[in-house]
Design a protein around this motif. Sequence first.
Motif, mmCIF file in Angstrom:
data_model
loop_
_atom_site.group_PDB
_atom_site.id
_atom_site.type_symbol
_atom_site.label_atom_id
_atom_site.label_comp_id
_atom_site.label_asym_id
_atom_site.label_seq_id
_atom_site.Cartn_x
_atom_site.Cartn_y
_atom_site.Cartn_z
ATOM 1 N N THR A 74 39.849 -12.397 -25.932
ATOM 2 C CA THR A 74 40.678 -13.300 -26.724
ATOM 3 C C THR A 74 42.030 -13.528 -26.052
ATOM 4 O OG1 THR A 74 41.406 -13.768 -28.995
ATOM 5 C CG2 THR A 74 41.720 -11.501 -28.175
ATOM 6 N N ASP A 75 42.864 -14.360 -26.683
ATOM 7 C CA ASP A 75 44.198 -14.723 -26.173
ATOM 8 C C ASP A 75 44.101 -15.268 -24.756
ATOM 9 O OD1 ASP A 75 45.292 -14.008 -28.577
ATOM 10 O OD2 ASP A 75 45.915 -12.016 -27.943
ATOM 11 N N VAL A 164 42.243 -17.215 -29.663
ATOM 12 C CA VAL A 164 43.380 -16.357 -30.012
ATOM 13 C C VAL A 164 42.992 -15.387 -31.116
ATOM 14 C CG1 VAL A 164 45.076 -18.121 -29.365
ATOM 15 C CG2 VAL A 164 44.283 -17.999 -31.726
ATOM 16 N N VAL A 211 41.946 -8.417 -25.195
ATOM 17 C CA VAL A 211 42.454 -9.591 -24.492
ATOM 18 C C VAL A 211 41.628 -9.808 -23.230
ATOM 19 C CG1 VAL A 211 44.460 -10.546 -23.262
ATOM 20 C CG2 VAL A 211 44.774 -9.293 -25.416
ATOM 21 N N VAL A 263 50.992 -16.346 -25.275
ATOM 22 C CA VAL A 263 50.473 -15.058 -25.743
ATOM 23 C C VAL A 263 49.343 -14.662 -24.810
ATOM 24 C CG1 VAL A 263 48.800 -16.115 -27.324
ATOM 25 C CG2 VAL A 263 49.573 -13.780 -27.750
ATOM 26 N N GLY A 264 49.192 -13.363 -24.539
ATOM 27 C CA GLY A 264 48.091 -12.917 -23.689
ATOM 28 C C GLY A 264 48.077 -13.644 -22.362
#
Length: 311
Positions: A74-75, A164, A211, A263-264
């Motif tokens: 994710t991210d 996300v 992540v 983010v990430g």
Amino acid sequence: MKFTRHHHVSMVVKNGKKTDAFYTNVLGLRRVKKTVNQDSPSMYHLFYGDKIGTAGTELTFFEIPMVGRTHRGTDAITKVALSVPSVEALQYWHQRLTEAGVAVSAQQIYADKQAILFEDPDSLRLAFVADAQFIPPTAWTYWEQSTVPQTYAIQGFVTTELTVSDVQQMETVLTELFGYEVVARTEEGIRFRGDGGLETELFVVQQDGPVERPGRGSIHHIALSVKDEQELAAWEERIRAFGLVPTQIIDRYYFKSLYVNIVGHIIFELATDGPGFLRDGHIDTLGQQLDLPDFLEPHRADIEADLEPLD
């Protein structure tokens, strides 16, 4: 300050020669610039798009021969959709990809559009979509030497997927900072658009878990198109006031840009439309020779010695 189009999407690949063959021979795009990563000039930076690499048509690739595989998570920016002219074109592409040995899905709905899904040689997740509401960029020009007839040709990249863990955080950034608007909420995800319709669409999908660890086939960043350096400077100030930390404005020779990590591994680049790839090339020979910015030109011999020829 709102976005009327996106500029380019940049990916990481392991072998530039294989990437070049796929995007030119199979997908029919033009290689509009063969250059190097300005921050690490021992690796290619390859650009593909329409006849002149119009902003909104550009797919770019950093070659990193030693890169490992992507550990999906994710991210991260996780998929890029490419627009084709019609649903009939999807049938053409399904057959063409299958004949090229590419595994491709049956026709389905993706982000509220008719689509087929597939992956490139580095497992980059891609989609072809057909949407009657999509109008190709005004400056989009078909490349006459493409291996794909104009009736079916790729018209640019459109919906870009962001995966996300915190959808609310991403919605706040997209709407309050960057001026996107929500156009649809479904169980599949949330679609956002700027002022440019489908060519400014971001599709936000919620996913918990670790992540993503980027590697070959991962998407490094998406670039949003701004008019000029004055507007870019205004964006830098606005991003800092919002509480995020952008880079300073960087001269990338073919455009000027700044980067901000949301983010990430989700990185947005804001890039000016000009001066473009004709700055140091002729329209008839774009992408054929290795082009270097002025500050790298004195090192041409060493740079060329490190690069495997593409052709």
